[in-house]
Design a protein around this motif. Structure first.
Motif, PDB file in Angstrom:
ATOM      1  N   ARG A 196     -23.123  -6.751 -47.822  1.00  0.00           N
ATOM      2  CA  ARG A 196     -24.868  -6.846 -47.462  1.00  0.00           C
ATOM      3  C   ARG A 196     -25.166  -8.520 -47.571  1.00  0.00           C
ATOM      4  NH1 ARG A 196     -26.768  -2.923 -52.524  1.00  0.00           N
ATOM      5  NH2 ARG A 196     -26.410  -0.920 -51.488  1.00  0.00           N
ATOM      6  N   TYR A 197     -23.481  -9.475 -47.907  1.00  0.00           N
ATOM      7  CA  TYR A 197     -24.205 -10.999 -48.527  1.00  0.00           C
ATOM      8  C   TYR A 197     -22.862 -11.720 -47.200  1.00  0.00           C
ATOM      9  CZ  TYR A 197     -25.558  -9.048 -52.714  1.00  0.00           C
ATOM     10  OH  TYR A 197     -26.468  -7.980 -54.388  1.00  0.00           O
ATOM     11  N   PHE A 198     -23.473 -12.949 -47.679  1.00  0.00           N
ATOM     12  CA  PHE A 198     -22.734 -13.876 -47.054  1.00  0.00           C
ATOM     13  C   PHE A 198     -21.402 -14.376 -48.485  1.00  0.00           C
ATOM     14  CE2 PHE A 198     -26.485 -13.800 -44.900  1.00  0.00           C
ATOM     15  CZ  PHE A 198     -25.961 -14.540 -43.789  1.00  0.00           C
ATOM     16  N   CYS A 199     -20.182 -13.988 -47.538  1.00  0.00           N
ATOM     17  CA  CYS A 199     -19.243 -14.484 -48.513  1.00  0.00           C
ATOM     18  C   CYS A 199     -17.255 -14.353 -48.178  1.00  0.00           C
ATOM     19  CB  CYS A 199     -18.924 -12.616 -49.231  1.00  0.00           C
ATOM     20  SG  CYS A 199     -19.883 -11.835 -49.815  1.00  0.00           S
ATOM     21  N   HIS A 200     -16.862 -14.836 -49.031  1.00  0.00           N
ATOM     22  CA  HIS A 200     -15.816 -15.670 -48.469  1.00  0.00           C
ATOM     23  C   HIS A 200     -14.414 -15.146 -49.182  1.00  0.00           C
ATOM     24  CE1 HIS A 200     -14.485 -18.009 -51.965  1.00  0.00           C
ATOM     25  NE2 HIS A 200     -15.966 -19.117 -51.195  1.00  0.00           N
ATOM     26  N   PHE A 202     -22.807 -15.084 -51.396  1.00  0.00           N
ATOM     27  CA  PHE A 202     -23.779 -16.082 -52.180  1.00  0.00           C
ATOM     28  C   PHE A 202     -25.036 -15.332 -50.414  1.00  0.00           C
ATOM     29  CE2 PHE A 202     -19.844 -18.461 -52.647  1.00  0.00           C
ATOM     30  CZ  PHE A 202     -19.903 -18.686 -53.378  1.00  0.00           C
ATOM     31  N   ASP A 203     -25.987 -15.817 -50.566  1.00  0.00           N
ATOM     32  CA  ASP A 203     -27.661 -15.595 -50.242  1.00  0.00           C
ATOM     33  C   ASP A 203     -27.096 -16.326 -48.296  1.00  0.00           C
ATOM     34  OD1 ASP A 203     -28.899 -14.171 -51.840  1.00  0.00           O
ATOM     35  OD2 ASP A 203     -29.486 -16.649 -52.544  1.00  0.00           O
ATOM     36  N   SER A 204     -26.235 -17.390 -48.096  1.00  0.00           N
ATOM     37  CA  SER A 204     -26.767 -18.013 -46.337  1.00  0.00           C
ATOM     38  C   SER A 204     -24.561 -18.249 -46.517  1.00  0.00           C
ATOM     39  CB  SER A 204     -27.158 -19.128 -46.327  1.00  0.00           C
ATOM     40  OG  SER A 204     -26.955 -20.632 -47.220  1.00  0.00           O
ATOM     41  N   GLN A 205     -24.808 -18.545 -45.134  1.00  0.00           N
ATOM     42  CA  GLN A 205     -23.150 -19.299 -45.197  1.00  0.00           C
ATOM     43  C   GLN A 205     -23.262 -20.449 -44.930  1.00  0.00           C
ATOM     44  OE1 GLN A 205     -20.714 -17.693 -43.225  1.00  0.00           O
ATOM     45  NE2 GLN A 205     -19.687 -19.556 -43.525  1.00  0.00           N
TER      46      GLN A 205
END
Length: 197
Positions: free
Chosen positions: A58-62, A72-75
């Protein structure tokens, strides 16, 4: 009017059983750890708070710290956490705050650099997963059968398999190659590994 006697013990027992099953079901859906096929207990954070790893999609992850996944909420927030700048076009290496290895130094699971970014939607849209390590089951991160576009970065050679544990057919990008649309293999991947020499 007839009154039916209700036994207090029966009502109490039924209430306790319902509470137990409700809490058990909620706990199963909110697990803060999932075990991957390699036996690693995978955890995830969103904005520093623990979340169920299967919600990472659902999010921007690494995955730099795998089996800990950071979301997080964004890249842009992912890039800031990693200290990198995502490449803006195919063939360009992402700017890294630390000097990375040359292409000859990269090994199939070298975890010093991200080798691919997976996107939920075509044309690099939707949520994203910046991948550093081999992931034997994308399902533990909520990404099973969900990837619609990918970028190979830092001269990685991502091999996305249709089945968990790097089995079955696969899609492979070359060094710094981007695929905005995956056509017939859209939403079919279950595991990924870097095949860089």
């Amino acid at each position: 009017m007839h009154r039916v006697p209700i036994r207090t013990a029966s009502v109490l027992t039924l209430t306790l059983v319902l509470v137990y099953f409700t809490q058990s079901a909620a706990a199963a859906g909110n697990s803060l750890s999932v075990v991957d096929p390699d036996g690693k207990a995978v955890t995830a954070t969103y904005q520093g708070r623990s979340i169920n790893p299967t919600l990472a999609s659902r999010y921007f992850c690494h995955t730099r710290d795998y089996p800990v996944v950071r979301c997080f909420d964004s890249q842009a927030e992912v890039d800031a956490d990693l200290g990198i700048v995502e490449p803006t076009e195919p063939g360009l290496k992402g700017a890294d705050t630390a000097a990375g290895p040359s292409a000859g130094d990269v090994t199939p699971d070298w975890s010093g650099l991200a080798y691919t970014i997976a996107y939920w939607d075509a044309n690099y849209g939707g949520s994203a997963l910046t991948i550093y390590n081999a992931i034997p089951a994308l399902s533990v991160l909520g990404w099973n059968d969900a990837i619609s576009s990918i970028k190979s970065i830092n001269c990685g050679i991502p091999r996305y398999y249709l089945d968990p544990n790097y089995a079955s057919s696969y899609w492979q990008n070359g060094c710094n190659t981007w695929s905005a649309n995956l056509y017939s293999v859209n939403d079919t991947f279950s595991s990924v590994v870097n095949e860089a020499p």
